[in-house]
Design a protein around this motif. Sequence first.
Motif, PDB file in Angstrom:
ATOM      1  N   PHE A 167     -41.612 -23.146 -26.332  1.00 13.40           N
ATOM      2  CA  PHE A 167     -40.230 -22.846 -25.942  1.00 13.40           C
ATOM      3  C   PHE A 167     -39.633 -21.671 -26.719  1.00 13.40           C
ATOM      4  CE2 PHE A 167     -40.229 -27.521 -24.671  1.00 13.40           C
ATOM      5  CZ  PHE A 167     -40.593 -27.209 -23.365  1.00 13.40           C
ATOM      6  N   ARG A 168     -40.410 -21.022 -27.553  1.00 11.66           N
ATOM      7  CA  ARG A 168     -40.096 -19.734 -28.166  1.00 11.66           C
ATOM      8  C   ARG A 168     -38.941 -19.738 -29.161  1.00 11.66           C
ATOM      9  NH1 ARG A 168     -44.457 -17.907 -27.744  1.00 11.66           N
ATOM     10  NH2 ARG A 168     -43.711 -15.864 -28.321  1.00 11.66           N
ATOM     11  N   TYR A 200     -34.220 -20.933 -27.559  1.00  9.54           N
ATOM     12  CA  TYR A 200     -34.451 -19.498 -27.789  1.00  9.54           C
ATOM     13  C   TYR A 200     -33.144 -18.739 -27.651  1.00  9.54           C
ATOM     14  CZ  TYR A 200     -36.100 -14.759 -27.190  1.00  9.54           C
ATOM     15  OH  TYR A 200     -36.297 -13.410 -27.339  1.00  9.54           O
ATOM     16  N   LEU A 205     -31.438  -8.858 -27.438  1.00  7.69           N
ATOM     17  CA  LEU A 205     -31.699  -8.671 -25.996  1.00  7.69           C
ATOM     18  C   LEU A 205     -30.423  -8.415 -25.194  1.00  7.69           C
ATOM     19  CD1 LEU A 205     -34.489 -11.291 -25.211  1.00  7.69           C
ATOM     20  CD2 LEU A 205     -34.687  -8.815 -25.388  1.00  7.69           C
ATOM     21  N   VAL A 225     -35.983 -17.651 -13.741  1.00  8.15           N
ATOM     22  CA  VAL A 225     -37.075 -18.638 -13.876  1.00  8.15           C
ATOM     23  C   VAL A 225     -37.142 -19.204 -15.301  1.00  8.15           C
ATOM     24  CG1 VAL A 225     -39.546 -19.010 -13.553  1.00  8.15           C
ATOM     25  CG2 VAL A 225     -38.352 -17.332 -12.126  1.00  8.15           C
ATOM     26  N   PHE A 226     -36.875 -18.349 -16.305  1.00 10.50           N
ATOM     27  CA  PHE A 226     -36.946 -18.775 -17.710  1.00 10.50           C
ATOM     28  C   PHE A 226     -35.585 -18.486 -18.340  1.00 10.50           C
ATOM     29  CE2 PHE A 226     -41.118 -16.960 -16.415  1.00 10.50           C
ATOM     30  CZ  PHE A 226     -41.853 -18.141 -16.385  1.00 10.50           C
ATOM     31  N   GLY A 228     -33.366 -19.876 -20.407  1.00 12.71           N
ATOM     32  CA  GLY A 228     -32.810 -20.188 -21.727  1.00 12.71           C
ATOM     33  C   GLY A 228     -31.454 -20.850 -21.550  1.00 12.71           C
ATOM     34  N   PRO A 231     -28.218 -16.297 -20.749  1.00 13.65           N
ATOM     35  CA  PRO A 231     -27.675 -14.952 -20.973  1.00 13.65           C
ATOM     36  C   PRO A 231     -27.797 -13.979 -19.798  1.00 13.65           C
ATOM     37  CG  PRO A 231     -29.701 -15.231 -22.229  1.00 13.65           C
ATOM     38  CD  PRO A 231     -29.366 -16.569 -21.641  1.00 13.65           C
ATOM     39  N   PHE A 232     -28.695 -14.238 -18.830  1.00 17.39           N
ATOM     40  CA  PHE A 232     -28.680 -13.458 -17.576  1.00 17.39           C
ATOM     41  C   PHE A 232     -27.835 -14.216 -16.545  1.00 17.39           C
ATOM     42  CE2 PHE A 232     -32.971 -12.035 -19.094  1.00 17.39           C
ATOM     43  CZ  PHE A 232     -32.725 -10.673 -19.136  1.00 17.39           C
ATOM     44  N   ASN A 246     -33.224 -21.856 -14.474  1.00 19.85           N
ATOM     45  CA  ASN A 246     -34.178 -22.911 -14.823  1.00 19.85           C
ATOM     46  C   ASN A 246     -34.708 -22.737 -16.243  1.00 19.85           C
ATOM     47  OD1 ASN A 246     -36.339 -24.950 -14.182  1.00 19.85           O
ATOM     48  ND2 ASN A 246     -37.637 -23.161 -14.600  1.00 19.85           N
ATOM     49  N   ASP A 247     -34.932 -23.849 -16.938  1.00 16.61           N
ATOM     50  CA  ASP A 247     -35.672 -23.790 -18.208  1.00 16.61           C
ATOM     51  C   ASP A 247     -36.342 -25.142 -18.444  1.00 16.61           C
ATOM     52  OD1 ASP A 247     -35.466 -21.610 -20.726  1.00 16.61           O
ATOM     53  OD2 ASP A 247     -36.279 -23.586 -21.209  1.00 16.61           O
ATOM     54  N   LEU A 248     -37.593 -25.080 -18.867  1.00 14.23           N
ATOM     55  CA  LEU A 248     -38.374 -26.306 -19.052  1.00 14.23           C
ATOM     56  C   LEU A 248     -38.024 -27.015 -20.356  1.00 14.23           C
ATOM     57  CD1 LEU A 248     -40.661 -28.040 -17.873  1.00 14.23           C
ATOM     58  CD2 LEU A 248     -42.298 -26.577 -19.038  1.00 14.23           C
ATOM     59  N   ASN A 249     -37.448 -26.300 -21.307  1.00 14.49           N
ATOM     60  CA  ASN A 249     -37.065 -26.929 -22.570  1.00 14.49           C
ATOM     61  C   ASN A 249     -35.832 -27.808 -22.309  1.00 14.49           C
ATOM     62  OD1 ASN A 249     -36.044 -27.589 -25.062  1.00 14.49           O
ATOM     63  ND2 ASN A 249     -36.099 -25.509 -25.898  1.00 14.49           N
ATOM     64  N   ASN A 350     -37.972 -13.707 -17.793  1.00 18.33           N
ATOM     65  CA  ASN A 350     -38.053 -13.259 -19.187  1.00 18.33           C
ATOM     66  C   ASN A 350     -38.779 -14.289 -20.056  1.00 18.33           C
ATOM     67  OD1 ASN A 350     -37.795 -12.080 -21.650  1.00 18.33           O
ATOM     68  ND2 ASN A 350     -35.627 -12.578 -21.910  1.00 18.33           N
ATOM     69  N   LEU A 351     -40.095 -14.242 -19.965  1.00 17.49           N
ATOM     70  CA  LEU A 351     -40.966 -14.990 -20.887  1.00 17.49           C
ATOM     71  C   LEU A 351     -42.115 -14.026 -21.163  1.00 17.49           C
ATOM     72  CD1 LEU A 351     -41.719 -17.640 -22.344  1.00 17.49           C
ATOM     73  CD2 LEU A 351     -42.826 -18.388 -20.251  1.00 17.49           C
ATOM     74  N   PRO A 352     -41.823 -12.995 -21.977  1.00 16.01           N
ATOM     75  CA  PRO A 352     -42.737 -11.844 -22.052  1.00 16.01           C
ATOM     76  C   PRO A 352     -44.167 -12.200 -22.429  1.00 16.01           C
ATOM     77  CG  PRO A 352     -40.886 -11.591 -23.579  1.00 16.01           C
ATOM     78  CD  PRO A 352     -40.638 -12.832 -22.812  1.00 16.01           C
TER      79      PRO A 352
HETATM   80  C1  LIG Z   1     -38.061 -15.640 -24.121  1.00 18.65           C
HETATM   81  S1  LIG Z   1     -37.060 -16.994 -23.669  1.00 18.65           S
HETATM   82  C2  LIG Z   1     -35.843 -16.170 -22.665  1.00 18.65           C
HETATM   83  C3  LIG Z   1     -34.582 -16.952 -22.490  1.00 18.65           C
HETATM   84  C4  LIG Z   1     -33.460 -16.165 -21.835  1.00 18.65           C
HETATM   85  N1  LIG Z   1     -33.801 -15.728 -20.510  1.00 18.65           N
HETATM   86  C5  LIG Z   1     -33.070 -14.982 -22.709  1.00 18.65           C
HETATM   87  O1  LIG Z   1     -33.153 -13.845 -22.235  1.00 18.65           O
HETATM   88  O2  LIG Z   1     -32.630 -15.174 -23.844  1.00 18.65           O
HETATM   89  C6  LIG Z   1     -38.099 -17.827 -22.529  1.00 18.65           C
HETATM   90  C7  LIG Z   1     -37.578 -19.188 -22.066  1.00 18.65           C
HETATM   91  O3  LIG Z   1     -38.562 -19.752 -21.198  1.00 18.65           O
HETATM   92  C8  LIG Z   1     -38.618 -21.148 -21.401  1.00 18.65           C
HETATM   93  N2  LIG Z   1     -39.939 -21.603 -20.950  1.00 18.65           N
HETATM   94  C9  LIG Z   1     -41.115 -21.557 -21.606  1.00 18.65           C
HETATM   95  N3  LIG Z   1     -42.112 -22.005 -20.832  1.00 18.65           N
HETATM   96  C10 LIG Z   1     -41.567 -22.331 -19.642  1.00 18.65           C
HETATM   97  C11 LIG Z   1     -42.094 -22.821 -18.420  1.00 18.65           C
HETATM   98  N4  LIG Z   1     -43.392 -23.079 -18.265  1.00 18.65           N
HETATM   99  N5  LIG Z   1     -41.258 -23.015 -17.395  1.00 18.65           N
HETATM  100  C12 LIG Z   1     -39.924 -22.748 -17.519  1.00 18.65           C
HETATM  101  N6  LIG Z   1     -39.365 -22.304 -18.667  1.00 18.65           N
HETATM  102  C13 LIG Z   1     -40.172 -22.087 -19.709  1.00 18.65           C
HETATM  103  C14 LIG Z   1     -38.362 -21.319 -22.886  1.00 18.65           C
HETATM  104  O4  LIG Z   1     -37.852 -22.594 -23.167  1.00 18.65           O
HETATM  105  C15 LIG Z   1     -37.359 -20.195 -23.175  1.00 18.65           C
HETATM  106  O5  LIG Z   1     -36.037 -20.666 -23.099  1.00 18.65           O
END
Ligand SMILES: C[S@@+](CC[C@H](N)C(=O)[O-])C[C@H]1O[C@@H](n2cnc3c(N)ncnc32)[C@H](O)[C@@H]1O
Length: 447
Positions: A167-168, A200, A205, A225-226, A228, A231-232, A246-249, A350-352
């Motif tokens: 979850f970063r 995260y 950013l 999709v990710f 957090g 913030p977007f 969406n966020d899986l955490n 944004n899950l680089p």
């Molecule tokens: C790098 S953070 C970006 C969060 C936010 N978009 C930002 O810009 O601050 C990536 C997010 O993806 C979530 N994440 C990680 N694996 C995931 C998955 N398989 N499905 C959905 N979310 C996931 C993490 O919990 C984290 O909040």
Amino acid sequence: MAQQTLNRDAFNKRASVLAVSIPAEKVSLFLKSQELKGSIINIPKTKSVVRDPSSPDKRLVLFRVPELADLCEPAQSFLKLHDVATTTHDIDLDYNFWNADEILGAVLPEELLNGAPSGFAATGHIAHLNLNDEYLPYKYIIGQVILDKNKGVKTVVNKLNSIDTKFRFFKMELLAGEPNYVVEHHESSCVFTFDFTQVYWNSRLHTEHDRLVQLFSPDDVIVDVFAGVGPFALPAAKKGCGVLANDLNPESYKWLSRNIGTNKVQHLARSFEEDGRDFIKAAAGRVWGDPFPEFTPKISKSQAKKEKRVLVSGGSRDPTLTSASESAPVSSVPVPQPKSRRQISHFVMNLPDSAIEFLDAFRGILVEPELRGAYEGKMPMVHCHCFTREVEDQTRAERDIKQRVEEKLGHALTDSMAFHLVRSVAPGKDMYCISFRLPRDVAFAKQ
Ligand SMILES: C[S@@+](CC[C@H](N)C(=O)[O-])C[C@H]1O[C@@H](n2cnc3c(N)ncnc32)[C@H](O)[C@@H]1O
């Protein structure tokens, strides 16, 4: 053995400062003078004006420096103009007088003075440091000084090198202040509340969040999709966009959902707690089956006034007006027509570290006949963040990213695409965002 507690008493010192003797009635003129601003002493619990022991009608105005020559030029000219007598005066300085750099300069060993960490990044009331190993023996003192010398800071932490791989979010250690990690952070006209130890967040950013949100039109539908804690998603919804976030955490999902409420965008933003792959597959069907409320552009004040004037003066009926305004007279000002919102305009990923790995989930997302028809006109954009080790040459970086994206999509990218260098995250590692239109053959592919 490094010093681990801060001895504030060690900073008590008697100092001789410059003083000017002036008639009591001139004190206010001196204190208000622009030329002397910043030069007169201004320390908590220390007077800047005292009685002149040599004359009951005179006062001594005290300065921050020991001698006249140390004052700035405008201050020196002002004193010359008023033809004042200068002298010195002893004051007792304590810990409050010194700034963070001066205190750390006195406490840290000589070899660590260059690059001493008196600066920090702030998220809400938390100051977070990223201390290099050589400063670790002094971490609690550094934390205490930062806490003491920065008003808004209530908690000081050091980010540890380990990051939660899934979850970063960063592991962190408390250096000083309250062990309260729930922050309220303001960004892009939104307020974000979250537990900094569980989700995260990266304030660096901010520019990237703004950049993408500026690309969106207020009538767009965004799928983050990710997401957090939003913030977007939240600034996009504030702009008028319909948003699936969406966020899986579970912790991110919890704060994301709360932030949607706090920012009053419940009618435009919906939160989910799913794996990104499942979420991508379900998104188009969700928006189609449960469309967002129609977007009604705001009419400017002057436009509204014009409209009112035309209505008051009367007119014939406009056959194009909607039923709600059927009896309204004709207006010369075009009335904005509501736009239906059942199609996705942008995906944000944004899950680089691994977003590219999720791109295969786009295969067949619009294969259902009703969706196929709905997207005949325009396919959604995908904004996918990623890392690359090709840091020397942008063309090579773009080639590397494009190749990995095509491999995962199972399709070549032929339309124009954009690459944006977000930031350099470490030596030899850059973060990019690739933006491309989802290829029809991918979205309409039969599984
Ligand atoms: C790098 S953070 C970006 C969060 C936010 N978009 C930002 O810009 O601050 C990536 C997010 O993806 C979530 N994440 C990680 N694996 C995931 C998955 N398989 N499905 C959905 N979310 C996931 C993490 O919990 C984290 O909040």
